[in-house]
Design a protein around this motif. Structure first.
Motif, PDB file in Angstrom:
ATOM      1  N   UNK A 145      -0.812  10.566  -0.211  1.00 10.78           N
ATOM      2  CA  UNK A 145      -0.387  10.236   1.144  1.00 10.78           C
ATOM      3  C   UNK A 145       0.023   8.771   1.148  1.00 10.78           C
ATOM      4  N   UNK A 146       1.255   8.496   1.537  1.00  7.29           N
ATOM      5  CA  UNK A 146       1.752   7.130   1.643  1.00  7.29           C
ATOM      6  C   UNK A 146       1.576   6.691   3.095  1.00  7.29           C
ATOM      7  N   UNK A 147       0.722   5.697   3.299  1.00  5.38           N
ATOM      8  CA  UNK A 147       0.397   5.196   4.635  1.00  5.38           C
ATOM      9  C   UNK A 147       1.086   3.852   4.828  1.00  5.38           C
ATOM     10  N   UNK A 148       2.039   3.794   5.755  1.00  6.26           N
ATOM     11  CA  UNK A 148       2.914   2.636   5.906  1.00  6.26           C
ATOM     12  C   UNK A 148       2.514   1.803   7.121  1.00  6.26           C
ATOM     13  N   UNK A 162      10.894  15.971  -7.619  1.00  9.52           N
ATOM     14  CA  UNK A 162      11.242  16.368  -8.985  1.00  9.52           C
ATOM     15  C   UNK A 162       9.994  16.690  -9.800  1.00  9.52           C
ATOM     16  N   UNK A 163       8.958  15.835  -9.720  1.00  9.88           N
ATOM     17  CA  UNK A 163       7.753  16.066 -10.536  1.00  9.88           C
ATOM     18  C   UNK A 163       6.827  17.104  -9.918  1.00  9.88           C
ATOM     19  N   UNK A 164       7.003  17.407  -8.638  1.00 11.18           N
ATOM     20  CA  UNK A 164       6.225  18.464  -8.006  1.00 11.18           C
ATOM     21  C   UNK A 164       4.893  18.049  -7.414  1.00 11.18           C
ATOM     22  N   UNK A 165       4.632  16.748  -7.309  1.00 10.55           N
ATOM     23  CA  UNK A 165       3.389  16.310  -6.675  1.00 10.55           C
ATOM     24  C   UNK A 165       3.463  16.572  -5.173  1.00 10.55           C
ATOM     25  N   UNK A 166       2.364  16.997  -4.600  1.00 12.77           N
ATOM     26  CA  UNK A 166       2.278  17.210  -3.156  1.00 12.77           C
ATOM     27  C   UNK A 166       2.165  15.848  -2.476  1.00 12.77           C
ATOM     28  N   UNK A 167       2.883  15.653  -1.365  1.00 14.16           N
ATOM     29  CA  UNK A 167       2.822  14.340  -0.727  1.00 14.16           C
ATOM     30  C   UNK A 167       3.037  14.429   0.776  1.00 14.16           C
ATOM     31  N   UNK A 168       2.512  13.412   1.440  1.00 17.76           N
ATOM     32  CA  UNK A 168       2.668  13.247   2.883  1.00 17.76           C
ATOM     33  C   UNK A 168       3.001  11.784   3.138  1.00 17.76           C
ATOM     34  N   UNK A 169       3.582  11.519   4.286  1.00 18.91           N
ATOM     35  CA  UNK A 169       3.949  10.155   4.681  1.00 18.91           C
ATOM     36  C   UNK A 169       3.490   9.950   6.122  1.00 18.91           C
ATOM     37  N   UNK A 212       5.684  12.949   7.454  1.00 17.50           N
ATOM     38  CA  UNK A 212       5.817  14.172   6.658  1.00 17.50           C
ATOM     39  C   UNK A 212       4.411  14.648   6.301  1.00 17.50           C
ATOM     40  N   UNK A 213       4.119  15.908   6.585  1.00 19.70           N
ATOM     41  CA  UNK A 213       2.814  16.472   6.252  1.00 19.70           C
ATOM     42  C   UNK A 213       2.851  17.087   4.857  1.00 19.70           C
ATOM     43  N   UNK A 214       1.670  17.228   4.239  1.00 24.02           N
ATOM     44  CA  UNK A 214       1.572  17.943   2.978  1.00 24.02           C
ATOM     45  C   UNK A 214       2.156  19.335   3.173  1.00 24.02           C
ATOM     46  N   UNK A 215       2.953  19.789   2.223  1.00 22.15           N
ATOM     47  CA  UNK A 215       3.519  21.132   2.303  1.00 22.15           C
ATOM     48  C   UNK A 215       4.796  21.225   3.120  1.00 22.15           C
ATOM     49  N   UNK A 216       5.087  20.224   3.917  1.00 22.59           N
ATOM     50  CA  UNK A 216       6.327  20.227   4.701  1.00 22.59           C
ATOM     51  C   UNK A 216       7.484  19.851   3.770  1.00 22.59           C
ATOM     52  N   UNK A 217       8.600  20.582   3.850  1.00 22.79           N
ATOM     53  CA  UNK A 217       9.715  20.242   2.959  1.00 22.79           C
ATOM     54  C   UNK A 217      10.372  18.915   3.351  1.00 22.79           C
ATOM     55  N   UNK A 218      10.901  18.235   2.356  1.00 21.82           N
ATOM     56  CA  UNK A 218      11.665  17.003   2.616  1.00 21.82           C
ATOM     57  C   UNK A 218      13.058  17.442   3.048  1.00 21.82           C
ATOM     58  N   UNK A 219      13.244  17.488   4.355  1.00 20.49           N
ATOM     59  CA  UNK A 219      14.528  17.952   4.881  1.00 20.49           C
ATOM     60  C   UNK A 219      15.101  16.902   5.826  1.00 20.49           C
ATOM     61  N   UNK A 220      16.140  17.273   6.525  1.00 21.93           N
ATOM     62  CA  UNK A 220      16.819  16.331   7.419  1.00 21.93           C
ATOM     63  C   UNK A 220      15.919  15.790   8.516  1.00 21.93           C
ATOM     64  N   UNK A 275      -9.025  12.182   6.746  1.00 20.80           N
ATOM     65  CA  UNK A 275      -9.280  13.518   7.298  1.00 20.80           C
ATOM     66  C   UNK A 275      -8.194  14.508   6.887  1.00 20.80           C
ATOM     67  N   UNK A 276      -6.994  14.010   6.599  1.00 17.89           N
ATOM     68  CA  UNK A 276      -5.907  14.901   6.197  1.00 17.89           C
ATOM     69  C   UNK A 276      -6.119  15.471   4.801  1.00 17.89           C
ATOM     70  N   UNK A 277      -6.959  14.811   4.008  1.00 21.14           N
ATOM     71  CA  UNK A 277      -7.246  15.303   2.658  1.00 21.14           C
ATOM     72  C   UNK A 277      -8.289  16.426   2.670  1.00 21.14           C
ATOM     73  N   UNK A 278      -8.925  16.675   3.801  1.00 18.67           N
ATOM     74  CA  UNK A 278      -9.973  17.702   3.859  1.00 18.67           C
ATOM     75  C   UNK A 278      -9.452  19.070   3.429  1.00 18.67           C
ATOM     76  N   UNK A 279      -8.199  19.360   3.748  1.00 22.18           N
ATOM     77  CA  UNK A 279      -7.632  20.669   3.420  1.00 22.18           C
ATOM     78  C   UNK A 279      -6.901  20.663   2.075  1.00 22.18           C
ATOM     79  N   UNK A 280      -6.966  19.555   1.347  1.00 19.42           N
ATOM     80  CA  UNK A 280      -6.229  19.419   0.089  1.00 19.42           C
ATOM     81  C   UNK A 280      -7.199  19.602  -1.073  1.00 19.42           C
ATOM     82  N   UNK A 281      -6.880  20.543  -1.953  1.00 17.94           N
ATOM     83  CA  UNK A 281      -7.783  20.832  -3.072  1.00 17.94           C
ATOM     84  C   UNK A 281      -7.317  20.228  -4.387  1.00 17.94           C
ATOM     85  N   UNK A 282      -6.284  19.417  -4.381  1.00 19.58           N
ATOM     86  CA  UNK A 282      -5.768  18.834  -5.623  1.00 19.58           C
ATOM     87  C   UNK A 282      -6.856  18.057  -6.341  1.00 19.58           C
ATOM     88  N   UNK A 283      -6.785  18.089  -7.663  1.00 18.33           N
ATOM     89  CA  UNK A 283      -7.774  17.379  -8.485  1.00 18.33           C
ATOM     90  C   UNK A 283      -7.685  15.880  -8.251  1.00 18.33           C
TER      91      UNK A 283
END
Length: 195
Positions: A6-9, A43-50, A67-75, A101-109
Motif C-alpha cells: 500500500x503506497x500512502x501519499x 507487470x510483476x503481479x504484486x497486489x497494490x493499493x494507493x 486504488x484498493x487492493x484487487x481494483x484494476x488500474x483503469x481510467x 486496517x486495510x491489510x486485515x483482509x490481505x493474506x500475502x506473505x
C-alpha cells in the motif's frame, strides 16, 4: 512472489511547493512516480493499493482511497491519481493506523506499507516530539502485526537524516533530496525492499 503493498501519499500543503529547477510541484512529481510504479507492479503481479492522507486536528484526519487492493488500474484510478491535490496538514500516525486496517483482509506473505512524503508529521496540537512519537508508535504497531513499513522522503536536506532515523529507524527509509529523481528511483527502492 507473494507481495501486497500500500503506497500512502502525504497530501499536505507543503506538497504544493514548486520543485527547484522545474515548473512542477512536489506532488506532481510524486504522482508521476506513482503511475510508473503502478505500471511496474502490474507487470510483476504484486497486489497494490494507493491512498492519500491529510488532515486538520485529531477529529479531522482525511484518508483518500485512490486504488484498493484487487481494483484494476483503469481510467478511473488514473483520474483519482491525477485529482490528488495538496490539502492541509500531516497527521501521519492516524493515517498509518487506518492503512493497517486495510491489510486485515490481505493474506500475502509480504505485506508492505510505503509512506511517500516530503517531511515530518505536523498538525494542530501534533508537533515535534509528540508527533514523532505517535508516528513511531503507529509504525511499531504495524511491525508487530508483520506489516513492513518503509518511508521515502523527498525534497528534504539529507542532513536531516538523523531525525528521519528517529522516526522510521535507520534502515527503514530513503531520502531523495532532489524530488525530480523520484520517478527513476522509486522502482529501484521498491525492488530492493521486496527482494
Amino acid at each position: 512472489r507473494d507481495v501486497a503493498v500500500l503506497v500512502l501519499v502525504d497530501l499536505s500543503r507543503s506538497t504544493a511547493h514548486t520543485v527547484a529547477g522545474s515548473k512542477n510541484r512536489v506532488l506532481d512529481v510524486e504522482k508521476e512516480a506513482i503511475v510508473l510504479l503502478s505500471e511496474a507492479l502490474e507487470v510483476v503481479g504484486d497486489s497494490y493499493a494507493i491512498a492519500g492522507f491529510s488532515g486538520t486536528g485529531r477529529s479531522g484526519v482525511d484518508y483518500y482511497h485512490i486504488k484498493d487492493f484487487g481494483e484494476p488500474m483503469d481510467g478511473s484510478v488514473r483520474q483519482r491519481i491525477n485529482a490528488m491535490m495538496p490539502q492541509r496538514n500531516t497527521r501521519m500516525g492516524a493515517a498509518i493506523r487506518h492503512a493497517a486496517s486495510l491489510f486485515d483482509a490481505i493474506s500475502s506473505r509480504v505485506r508492505l506499507l510505503i509512506v511517500l512524503g516530503d517531511g515530518y508529521p505536523n498538525d494542530l496540537d501534533y508537533k515535534k516530539d509528540y508527533a514523532i512519537e505517535d508516528t513511531r508508535r503507529a509504525i511499531s504497531e504495524l511491525r508487530s502485526r508483520h506489516i513492513h513499513v518503509h518511508a521515502i522522503t523527498v525534497n528534504v536536506n539529507p542532513a536531516d537524516n538523523s531525525r528521519l532515523d528517529t522516526l522510521y529507524g535507520e534502515i527503514h527509509h530513503n531520502v531523495i533530496a532532489n524530488v525530480l529523481e523520484l520517478p527513476e528511483k522509486l522502482w529501484r527502492i521498491y525492488g530492493s525492499i521486496t527482494r
